[in-house]
Design an enzyme around this catalytic site. Sequence first.
Site, PDB file in Angstrom:
ATOM      1  N   LYS A 203       0.835  -1.209   0.000  1.00  0.00           N
ATOM      2  CA  LYS A 203       0.000   0.000   0.000  1.00  0.00           C
ATOM      3  C   LYS A 203       0.867   1.256   0.000  1.00  0.00           C
ATOM      4  CE  LYS A 203      -3.831   0.051   2.417  1.00  0.00           C
ATOM      5  NZ  LYS A 203      -4.805   0.144   3.536  1.00  0.00           N
ATOM      6  N   GLU A 209      10.368  -5.820   3.385  1.00  0.00           N
ATOM      7  CA  GLU A 209      10.473  -7.159   2.811  1.00  0.00           C
ATOM      8  C   GLU A 209      10.033  -7.146   1.347  1.00  0.00           C
ATOM      9  OE1 GLU A 209       9.255  -7.798   7.219  1.00  0.00           O
ATOM     10  OE2 GLU A 209       8.724  -6.437   5.568  1.00  0.00           O
ATOM     11  N   GLY A 263      -5.034  -5.192   5.644  1.00  0.00           N
ATOM     12  CA  GLY A 263      -4.237  -6.144   4.884  1.00  0.00           C
ATOM     13  C   GLY A 263      -4.794  -7.551   4.876  1.00  0.00           C
ATOM     14  N   ARG A 264      -5.184  -8.047   6.028  1.00  0.00           N
ATOM     15  CA  ARG A 264      -5.669  -9.434   6.090  1.00  0.00           C
ATOM     16  C   ARG A 264      -7.106  -9.577   5.589  1.00  0.00           C
ATOM     17  NH1 ARG A 264      -4.695  -7.123  10.795  1.00  0.00           N
ATOM     18  NH2 ARG A 264      -6.292  -6.874  12.399  1.00  0.00           N
ATOM     19  N   GLU A 349      -3.956 -12.287  14.260  1.00  0.00           N
ATOM     20  CA  GLU A 349      -3.574 -10.884  14.144  1.00  0.00           C
ATOM     21  C   GLU A 349      -4.749  -9.981  14.500  1.00  0.00           C
ATOM     22  OE1 GLU A 349      -0.449  -9.267  11.278  1.00  0.00           O
ATOM     23  OE2 GLU A 349      -2.314  -8.634  10.308  1.00  0.00           O
ATOM     24  N   HIS A 381      -2.230 -38.417  10.694  1.00  0.00           N
ATOM     25  CA  HIS A 381      -1.013 -39.160  10.977  1.00  0.00           C
ATOM     26  C   HIS A 381       0.059 -38.274  11.596  1.00  0.00           C
ATOM     27  CE1 HIS A 381      -2.508 -42.728   8.849  1.00  0.00           C
ATOM     28  NE2 HIS A 381      -3.120 -41.838   8.080  1.00  0.00           N
ATOM     29  N   LYS A 509       9.876  -5.097  14.006  1.00  0.00           N
ATOM     30  CA  LYS A 509      10.342  -4.404  12.804  1.00  0.00           C
ATOM     31  C   LYS A 509      11.248  -3.230  13.175  1.00  0.00           C
ATOM     32  CE  LYS A 509       6.524  -5.358   9.593  1.00  0.00           C
ATOM     33  NZ  LYS A 509       5.497  -4.724   8.753  1.00  0.00           N
TER      34      LYS A 509
END
Length: 550
Positions: A203, A209, A263-264, A349, A381, A509
């Site tokens: 954005k 990153e 964001g999510r 979050e 399993h 961060k």
Amino acid sequence: MAVSTAVAKLLEEYKRFAPITMNELFAKDSKRAEKYTIEFENLVFDYSKNRFDEQVLQSLLSLAEEHHLKERIEDMFSGKKINVTENRAVLHTALRNFSNNPIYVDGQDIMPEIRRVLAKMKSFSEAVRNGSFKGYTGKKLTNIVNIGIGGSDLGPYMVTSALKKYWAKDISCYFISNIDGTACAEVLSKINPEETLFIVASKTFTTIETLTNAKTCREWLVKALGNQAVANHFVALSTNAKAVAEFGIDTNNMFEFWDFVGGRYSLWSAIGLSIALAVGYDNFEALLKGAEAMDKHFRTAPLEKNIPVLMALIGIWYNDYYNIHRYGVIPYDQYLKFLPSYLQQLDMESNGKSVRLDNKKITDYATGPALFGGAGTDVQHSFFQLLHQGTEPVPVDFIIPAVSQNEIGKHHEILLANILAQAEALMKGKTKEEAAAELRSAGKDEATIEKLKLNKSFDGNRPSNMFIINKLTPYNLGMLIAMYEHKVYTQGVIWEIDSFDQWGVELGKQLALKILPELENGVSAVHDSSTTKLINKVRELRSAALSKSA
């Protein structure tokens, strides 16, 4: 904080109800499953295998009413600024609003701008897919590389994986999120620069990153095709036109999204461009329409028949009264294998908070359970041992389509048998007497029976929800995702927290930016002794290794 009327009632209900087992509930009420199953469009939600009776359920509904849940739901849909710490509206639901109704933020109808960006996404995705938007050398762009992190990666990654059956035959999708150089190296080793479109999703266009990965990909492209190729091979999902242009991306190929989209919750926005490119805009639109259907259900259904609300209340019952602070999401569909990872961010979050909306610290109840999961039958399993015989119960959401996208032999019948059996086994369990009888029938001697009967017994009384869709389609996937979004918001309302900020990601961060120059240039800063020692050791190891390889 003073105990409210509804909370006091639930504490009483817990004392009354705790000794009662689900086996007893089913034995007492032959219509329990019918009573506690909701069918909505293509979705069946069976919540009967949970630890509650009608009295508990009514008390949970009273808790929702005490927190004015219906009004708080309307606050979100109407554009009220319910993200209080950032003073923002929360309107990912507007992105899938196909009605003609306006939605206002600060007095402005946001729907025309949303429709403009969606139309631009449609036009661009169709141009790439039909080959009219080409790479610099004139070749069709068949490799789509999404560069983002968090919601700018997890949402489109999960959805494109889930809808793999709908991909264009000549399109391949890749995702780069991790700052680990391996993430870039592995993708770049598989693709042809002449046929690759990079989508940079940030954005602000400042996420370290994402920008680091994007610059590495740009250097790779420029080395192969020259600087002039960047405009044909990069697009941006951003609001920072200046930074986008400085990067070399044509701002005509910049797709905006807005502060009212977290964001999510952003896969429905321009962040979903990789989805539209992979599966086609019509299928992307079907995804939005499925979510809209769940939005309408959440907004209008009575609380006692409202799927996300009931999911949320059952989760609160376990989290706050049984002190069970984890739950599992197990899709029995290979295409949905990344759904639990996506839901981890959505849930943890959003509701991993310890400050209430009144700016006071939470000290007397828990929020934000830990979520984990994986695809069945693989996880049977691995961690199902803990689900069946661990010391603490783990509530589970089971998800399966009735019909597979790949009906091969008896595979899907076996898959269906497994999911239904696992839910039944978690609830019913097996007594040590039943285990002993089975061992005796198998011809075991009494000493062996005595040794093994407890190990082969299962406590049972372990809760689960069952979600069955008719088939995994874009529409049904949209419904499922929106269902979990609304469940998370409902829990946030009742826990009195802001489900739409994420300050918890900031501190690490900030400290990383201080440590980076120390690793690069040996600049000293004040840390605890452990961090200082680790910085020095890492520098020493890197120096030794890199000098050998030079």
